[in-house]
Design a protein around this motif. Structure first.
Motif, mmCIF file in Angstrom:
data_model
loop_
_atom_site.group_PDB
_atom_site.id
_atom_site.type_symbol
_atom_site.label_atom_id
_atom_site.label_comp_id
_atom_site.label_asym_id
_atom_site.label_seq_id
_atom_site.Cartn_x
_atom_site.Cartn_y
_atom_site.Cartn_z
ATOM 1 N N LEU A 24 0.817 -1.208 0.000
ATOM 2 C CA LEU A 24 0.000 0.000 0.000
ATOM 3 C C LEU A 24 0.853 1.261 0.000
ATOM 4 C CD1 LEU A 24 -2.618 -0.949 2.745
ATOM 5 C CD2 LEU A 24 -2.975 -0.961 0.267
ATOM 6 N N TRP A 25 0.283 2.322 -0.578
ATOM 7 C CA TRP A 25 0.824 3.671 -0.436
ATOM 8 C C TRP A 25 -0.118 4.449 0.464
ATOM 9 C CZ3 TRP A 25 -2.417 7.567 -1.865
ATOM 10 C CH2 TRP A 25 -3.386 7.301 -2.835
ATOM 11 N N LEU A 26 0.420 5.492 1.125
ATOM 12 C CA LEU A 26 -0.371 6.327 2.016
ATOM 13 C C LEU A 26 -0.023 7.792 1.775
ATOM 14 C CD1 LEU A 26 0.670 3.619 3.723
ATOM 15 C CD2 LEU A 26 -0.894 4.584 5.376
ATOM 16 N N ARG A 27 -1.054 8.640 1.884
ATOM 17 C CA ARG A 27 -0.857 10.081 1.704
ATOM 18 C C ARG A 27 -1.685 10.819 2.758
ATOM 19 N NH1 ARG A 27 -2.758 10.980 -3.502
ATOM 20 N NH2 ARG A 27 -4.834 11.196 -2.622
ATOM 21 N N GLU A 28 -1.048 11.739 3.473
ATOM 22 C CA GLU A 28 -1.761 12.545 4.451
ATOM 23 C C GLU A 28 -2.538 13.637 3.726
ATOM 24 O OE1 GLU A 28 -0.970 14.827 8.679
ATOM 25 O OE2 GLU A 28 0.736 14.282 7.429
ATOM 26 N N GLU A 29 -3.803 13.775 4.072
ATOM 27 C CA GLU A 29 -4.673 14.777 3.460
ATOM 28 C C GLU A 29 -4.756 16.017 4.358
ATOM 29 O OE1 GLU A 29 -5.576 14.400 0.467
ATOM 30 O OE2 GLU A 29 -5.211 12.245 0.234
ATOM 31 N N LEU A 36 -5.316 5.707 1.374
ATOM 32 C CA LEU A 36 -4.559 4.485 1.123
ATOM 33 C C LEU A 36 -4.912 3.962 -0.258
ATOM 34 C CD1 LEU A 36 -5.252 4.483 4.345
ATOM 35 C CD2 LEU A 36 -4.355 2.185 4.235
ATOM 36 N N GLY A 37 -3.916 3.405 -0.919
ATOM 37 C CA GLY A 37 -4.139 2.790 -2.214
ATOM 38 C C GLY A 37 -3.169 1.646 -2.438
ATOM 39 N N LEU A 38 -3.497 0.808 -3.363
ATOM 40 C CA LEU A 38 -2.624 -0.298 -3.744
ATOM 41 C C LEU A 38 -1.490 0.269 -4.587
ATOM 42 C CD1 LEU A 38 -2.546 -3.422 -3.493
ATOM 43 C CD2 LEU A 38 -3.695 -3.502 -5.707
ATOM 44 N N CYS A 39 -0.259 -0.060 -4.241
ATOM 45 C CA CYS A 39 0.883 0.468 -4.991
ATOM 46 C C CYS A 39 1.097 -0.329 -6.282
ATOM 47 C CB CYS A 39 2.140 0.456 -4.131
ATOM 48 S SG CYS A 39 2.784 -1.193 -3.828
ATOM 49 N N GLN A 97 -16.023 1.026 -11.606
ATOM 50 C CA GLN A 97 -14.789 1.016 -12.390
ATOM 51 C C GLN A 97 -13.602 0.497 -11.583
ATOM 52 O OE1 GLN A 97 -15.039 5.309 -13.321
ATOM 53 N NE2 GLN A 97 -14.886 4.660 -15.447
ATOM 54 N N PRO A 98 -13.594 -0.771 -11.175
ATOM 55 C CA PRO A 98 -12.470 -1.293 -10.394
ATOM 56 C C PRO A 98 -11.146 -1.259 -11.159
ATOM 57 C CG PRO A 98 -13.927 -3.075 -11.064
ATOM 58 C CD PRO A 98 -14.609 -1.795 -11.416
ATOM 59 N N ALA A 99 -11.209 -1.187 -12.500
ATOM 60 C CA ALA A 99 -9.986 -1.132 -13.311
ATOM 61 C C ALA A 99 -9.200 0.157 -13.065
ATOM 62 C CB ALA A 99 -10.326 -1.267 -14.792
ATOM 63 N N LEU A 100 -9.824 1.159 -12.426
ATOM 64 C CA LEU A 100 -9.092 2.376 -12.069
ATOM 65 C C LEU A 100 -7.897 2.052 -11.184
ATOM 66 C CD1 LEU A 100 -11.877 5.005 -11.254
ATOM 67 C CD2 LEU A 100 -10.199 5.102 -13.108
ATOM 68 N N ILE A 101 -8.015 1.001 -10.373
ATOM 69 C CA ILE A 101 -6.915 0.618 -9.494
ATOM 70 C C ILE A 101 -5.693 0.281 -10.336
ATOM 71 C CG2 ILE A 101 -6.100 -1.026 -7.759
ATOM 72 C CD1 ILE A 101 -9.121 -1.348 -6.959
ATOM 73 N N GLY A 109 -7.481 5.715 -8.617
ATOM 74 C CA GLY A 109 -7.712 4.350 -8.154
ATOM 75 C C GLY A 109 -7.449 4.134 -6.674
ATOM 76 N N TRP A 110 -7.438 5.217 -5.873
ATOM 77 C CA TRP A 110 -7.242 5.068 -4.427
ATOM 78 C C TRP A 110 -8.339 4.185 -3.836
ATOM 79 C CZ3 TRP A 110 -11.005 7.003 -1.089
ATOM 80 C CH2 TRP A 110 -11.907 7.924 -1.628
#
Length: 158
Positions: A24-29, A36-39, A97-101, A109-110
């Motif tokens: 996973l990747w993480l970004r503070e908002e 969180l998203g799949l890297c 649209q799961p393909a956005l991931i 795709g987050w």
């Protein structure tokens, strides 16, 4: 646009933090939540993703516990959270649209947003930059990942 490091053709933007054991990747908002998203490595491992089903907003997720399920060719995997907190939102576009991931794992795709219980403590367990690349190289070794294997697609960063 930030700097992007590459490992076996897989991009890792340097402005993000990573949890290599969770792919996973993480970004503070600005509001204090964490996206969180799949890297790219997770996308390469899973291949084409057919669905993502998040747990419902408002639930408290403990570190190491599932925040949803990723479905891909003939299998499914729990997406495990590297930090504890309240699940505040899941990406509504992924229902249709799961393909956005796969297409834009670091952007549209987050997966989910979490309001962390203790961000400073959770952040200390994450890696970024060159340290992230080294951690993913080790994770790839542990996973016996072969970047040349059929079906592995390097993601092209925009």
């Amino acid at each position: 646009m930030s700097e992007v490091l590459n490992l076996h053709g897989l991009p890792f933007p340097t402005e993000l933090l990573y949890a290599p054991a969770h792919n996973l990747w993480l970004r503070e908002e600005p509001d204090g939540s964490i996206t969180l998203g799949l890297c790219a490595y997770g996308c390469a491992l899973y291949g084409e993703i057919f669905a993502f089903t998040a747990k419902r907003a408002g639930l408290h997720i403990d570190a190491g516990r599932s925040f949803g399920v990723v479905e891909f060719a003939k299998a499914a995997s729990s997406a495990r959270c590297p930090l504890a907190g309240e699940l505040v939102e899941s990406n509504p576009r992924l229902q249709e649209q799961p393909a956005l991931i796969n297409r834009d794992c670091y952007g549209e795709g987050w997966l989910v947003r979490i309001r962390p219980d203790d961000w400073p403590a959770a952040r200390a367990g994450l890696v970024g930059g060159e340290a992230a690349l080294a951690a993913f190289a080790e994770q790839m070794r542990l996973d016996n990942f072969d970047p040349e294997a059929a079906g592995v697609q390097a993601l092209r960063w925009k």
